[in-house]
Design an enzyme around this catalytic site. Structure first.
Site, PDB file in Angstrom:
ATOM      1  N   ALA A   1       1.071  -1.263   0.116  1.00  0.00           N
ATOM      2  CA  ALA A   1       0.053  -0.042   0.053  1.00  0.00           C
ATOM      3  C   ALA A   1       0.959   1.302  -0.088  1.00  0.00           C
ATOM      4  CB  ALA A   1      -0.781   0.043   1.265  1.00  0.00           C
TER       5      ALA A   1
ATOM      6  N   GLY B   1       0.683  -4.857   1.033  1.00  0.00           N
ATOM      7  CA  GLY B   1      -0.488  -4.863   0.019  1.00  0.00           C
ATOM      8  C   GLY B   1      -0.096  -5.587  -1.351  1.00  0.00           C
TER       9      GLY B   1
ATOM     10  N   GLU C   1      -0.664  -9.163  -0.783  1.00  0.00           N
ATOM     11  CA  GLU C   1      -2.157  -9.470  -0.287  1.00  0.00           C
ATOM     12  C   GLU C   1      -2.895  -9.616  -1.642  1.00  0.00           C
ATOM     13  OE1 GLU C   1      -2.002  -5.978   2.600  1.00  0.00           O
ATOM     14  OE2 GLU C   1      -3.040  -7.382   3.999  1.00  0.00           O
TER      15      GLU C   1
ATOM     16  N   GLU D   1       4.570  -5.054   7.295  1.00  0.00           N
ATOM     17  CA  GLU D   1       3.990  -3.875   7.947  1.00  0.00           C
ATOM     18  C   GLU D   1       4.250  -3.904   9.278  1.00  0.00           C
ATOM     19  OE1 GLU D   1       2.391  -6.388   6.117  1.00  0.00           O
ATOM     20  OE2 GLU D   1       1.058  -5.449   4.718  1.00  0.00           O
TER      21      GLU D   1
HETATM   22  N1  CAA Z   1       4.700   3.154  -0.745  1.00  0.00           N
HETATM   23  C1  CAA Z   1       5.203   4.444  -1.262  1.00  0.00           C
HETATM   24  N2  CAA Z   1       6.317   4.546  -1.832  1.00  0.00           N
HETATM   25  C2  CAA Z   1       7.019   3.432  -1.771  1.00  0.00           C
HETATM   26  C3  CAA Z   1       6.587   2.256  -1.268  1.00  0.00           C
HETATM   27  C4  CAA Z   1       5.358   2.065  -0.767  1.00  0.00           C
HETATM   28  N3  CAA Z   1       4.907   0.808  -0.185  1.00  0.00           N
HETATM   29  N4  CAA Z   1       7.609   1.291  -1.710  1.00  0.00           N
HETATM   30  C5  CAA Z   1       8.335   2.028  -2.305  1.00  0.00           C
HETATM   31  N5  CAA Z   1       8.254   3.164  -2.512  1.00  0.00           N
HETATM   32  C6  CAA Z   1       8.946   4.284  -3.134  1.00  0.00           C
HETATM   33  C7  CAA Z   1      10.040   4.558  -2.753  1.00  0.00           C
HETATM   34  O1  CAA Z   1       9.737   5.379  -1.526  1.00  0.00           O
HETATM   35  C8  CAA Z   1      11.001   5.454  -3.577  1.00  0.00           C
HETATM   36  O2  CAA Z   1      10.618   6.573  -3.773  1.00  0.00           O
HETATM   37  P1  CAA Z   1      11.314   7.998  -3.995  1.00  0.00           P
HETATM   38  O3  CAA Z   1      12.371   7.519  -5.027  1.00  0.00           O
HETATM   39  O4  CAA Z   1      10.436   9.025  -4.225  1.00  0.00           O
HETATM   40  O5  CAA Z   1      12.150   7.883  -2.541  1.00  0.00           O
HETATM   41  C9  CAA Z   1      10.828   4.382  -4.774  1.00  0.00           C
HETATM   42  O6  CAA Z   1       9.389   3.746  -4.429  1.00  0.00           O
HETATM   43  C10 CAA Z   1      11.927   3.277  -4.973  1.00  0.00           C
HETATM   44  O7  CAA Z   1      11.964   2.599  -3.601  1.00  0.00           O
HETATM   45  P2  CAA Z   1      13.321   2.523  -2.777  1.00  0.00           P
HETATM   46  O8  CAA Z   1      14.226   3.542  -3.329  1.00  0.00           O
HETATM   47  O9  CAA Z   1      12.988   2.307  -1.574  1.00  0.00           O
HETATM   48  O10 CAA Z   1      13.742   0.946  -3.638  1.00  0.00           O
HETATM   49  P3  CAA Z   1      14.692   0.143  -3.191  1.00  0.00           P
HETATM   50  O11 CAA Z   1      14.997  -0.968  -4.242  1.00  0.00           O
HETATM   51  O12 CAA Z   1      15.944   0.514  -2.486  1.00  0.00           O
HETATM   52  O13 CAA Z   1      13.986  -0.809  -2.211  1.00  0.00           O
HETATM   53  C11 CAA Z   1      11.800  -2.200  -1.471  1.00  0.00           C
HETATM   54  C12 CAA Z   1      12.872  -1.702  -2.452  1.00  0.00           C
HETATM   55  C13 CAA Z   1      12.666  -2.994  -0.478  1.00  0.00           C
HETATM   56  C14 CAA Z   1      10.642  -2.573  -1.825  1.00  0.00           C
HETATM   57  C15 CAA Z   1      11.585  -0.679  -0.591  1.00  0.00           C
HETATM   58  O14 CAA Z   1      10.851   0.102  -1.455  1.00  0.00           O
HETATM   59  C16 CAA Z   1      10.558  -0.930   0.506  1.00  0.00           C
HETATM   60  O15 CAA Z   1      10.921  -1.523   1.618  1.00  0.00           O
HETATM   61  N6  CAA Z   1       9.414  -0.728   0.199  1.00  0.00           N
HETATM   62  C17 CAA Z   1       8.301  -0.698   1.307  1.00  0.00           C
HETATM   63  C18 CAA Z   1       7.756  -1.886   1.587  1.00  0.00           C
HETATM   64  C19 CAA Z   1       6.572  -1.931   2.560  1.00  0.00           C
HETATM   65  O16 CAA Z   1       6.920  -1.612   3.549  1.00  0.00           O
HETATM   66  N7  CAA Z   1       5.696  -2.337   2.157  1.00  0.00           N
HETATM   67  C20 CAA Z   1       4.322  -2.573   2.936  1.00  0.00           C
HETATM   68  C21 CAA Z   1       3.353  -1.448   2.917  1.00  0.00           C
HETATM   69  S1  CAA Z   1       2.195  -0.956   4.043  1.00  0.00           S
HETATM   70  C22 CAA Z   1       1.095  -2.150   3.520  1.00  0.00           C
HETATM   71  O17 CAA Z   1       0.908  -2.537   2.383  1.00  0.00           O
HETATM   72  C23 CAA Z   1      -0.187  -2.220   4.387  1.00  0.00           C
HETATM   73  C24 CAA Z   1      -1.145  -3.248   4.012  1.00  0.00           C
HETATM   74  O18 CAA Z   1      -1.392  -4.168   4.572  1.00  0.00           O
HETATM   75  C25 CAA Z   1      -1.812  -3.064   2.844  1.00  0.00           C
END
Ligand code: CAA
Length: 258
Positions: free
Chosen positions: A66, A109, A112, A132
């Site tokens: 998400a 998400g 999911e 999460e």
């Molecule tokens: N939401 C918003 N933006 C996101 C995102 C997310 N879930 N995941 C990645 N992005 C964005 C980053 O902020 C970044 O944007 P900027 O360039 O503007 O900073 C861009 O995508 C590229 O991401 P990274 O620079 O972090 O890429 P990376 O290759 O270094 O890492 C990754 C990849 C390990 C997937 C890392 O992006 C990450 O950990 N992302 C979040 C994963 C996460 O926590 N997901 C759960 C979200 S909460 C949820 O989903 C609730 C639910 O149950 C529905």
């Protein structure tokens, strides 16, 4: 075809290919993605020419979750009041078959949504996780429930409590994905499987989907009765007559969906 902001939709014969397209955010699922998917899945379900759908992302990310930036400032009243994530039930209400073709990250998400599909085909690059807890929250789009049903309590609990990722091989051995294929061939393989499903009798496809899903909602006895009633019901269709006649006559069936 309708215009979408965050997804690409393409029809190849009887198969609809939907590609998540927010590369700048690793396909993070914001409200616009949900609105686009609800519209695209409804259009697919309503279109008699379309018989299977494939949902995919990019090579790097199916979806990284998400959209954290969209959620971060919200409070309880906004989340509860808007029933945040409630719209995904419109996606899971899709009656016709659909497959998630997952390469790269399927996190939060993203994992999911993949688990909402009828089944997951994974590239060998796929990584699944429910991270999460690292954000101070929990899954919110069904992950704790669908992951537990897919891989059992121990592995689901470990994934949710530690946020660790599962690679494609582990996901296959745990039963989370139907099959793993080389990343370069993922879309071709998914489209091939989808075309095979699309070539089946349409009502039988819906009935098969409904009865497998019933296994997760009912007791065994109720599920078996539900299966048998649907099986009986298909004997009221033209396609059952055609399918069995085609077998006897050693030819492919020609379906009408009636
Ligand atoms: N939401 C918003 N933006 C996101 C995102 C997310 N879930 N995941 C990645 N992005 C964005 C980053 O902020 C970044 O944007 P900027 O360039 O503007 O900073 C861009 O995508 C590229 O991401 P990274 O620079 O972090 O890429 P990376 O290759 O270094 O890492 C990754 C990849 C390990 C997937 C890392 O992006 C990450 O950990 N992302 C979040 C994963 C996460 O926590 N997901 C759960 C979200 S909460 C949820 O989903 C609730 C639910 O149950 C529905």
């Amino acid at each position: 075809m309708a215009e979408y902001e965050t997804i690409l939709v393409e029809r190849r014969d009887a198969v609809t290919l939907v590609t998540l397209n927010r590369p700048q955010a690793l396909n993070a699922l914001n409200s616009q993605v949900l609105a686009d998917l609800i519209a695209a899945f409804a259009a697919y379900d309503a279109d008699d020419s379309q018989r299977c759908l494939v949902l995919t992302g990019s090579e790097k990310a199916f979806a990284a979750g998400a959209d954290i930036k969209e959620m971060s400032g919200q409070g309880f009243a906004e989340m509860y009041g808007s029933n945040f994530f409630g719209g995904w039930e419109k996606v899971t209400a899709t009656r016709k078959p659909w497959i998630a073709a997952v390469a790269g990250y399927a996190l939060g998400g993203g994992c999911e949504v993949a688990m909402m599909a009828d089944f997951i085909l994974a590239a060998d690059s796929a990584k699944f996780g429910q991270p999460e807890i690292k954000l101070g929250v929990t899954p919110g789009m069904g992950g704790s429930q669908r992951l537990a049903r897919a891989v059992g309590k121990s592995k689901a609990m470990e994934m949710c409590l530690t946020g660790r990722m599962m690679d494609a091989a582990e996901a296959e051995s745990a039963g989370l994905v139907a099959r793993v294929v080389p990343a370069a061939g993922l879309i071709d393989e998914a489209m091939k499987v989808a075309a095979a499903i699309a070539a089946m009798a349409p009502l039988a496809a819906i009935a098969n989907k409904e009865m497998v899903n019933a296994a997760f909602e009912t007791t065994l006895a109720q599920g078996v009765t539900f299966e048998r009633r649907l099986f009986h019901g298909l004997f009221g269709t033209e396609d059952q007559k055609e399918g069995m006649a085609a077998f006897v006559e050693k030819r492919p069936g020609k379906w009408t969906g009636k």
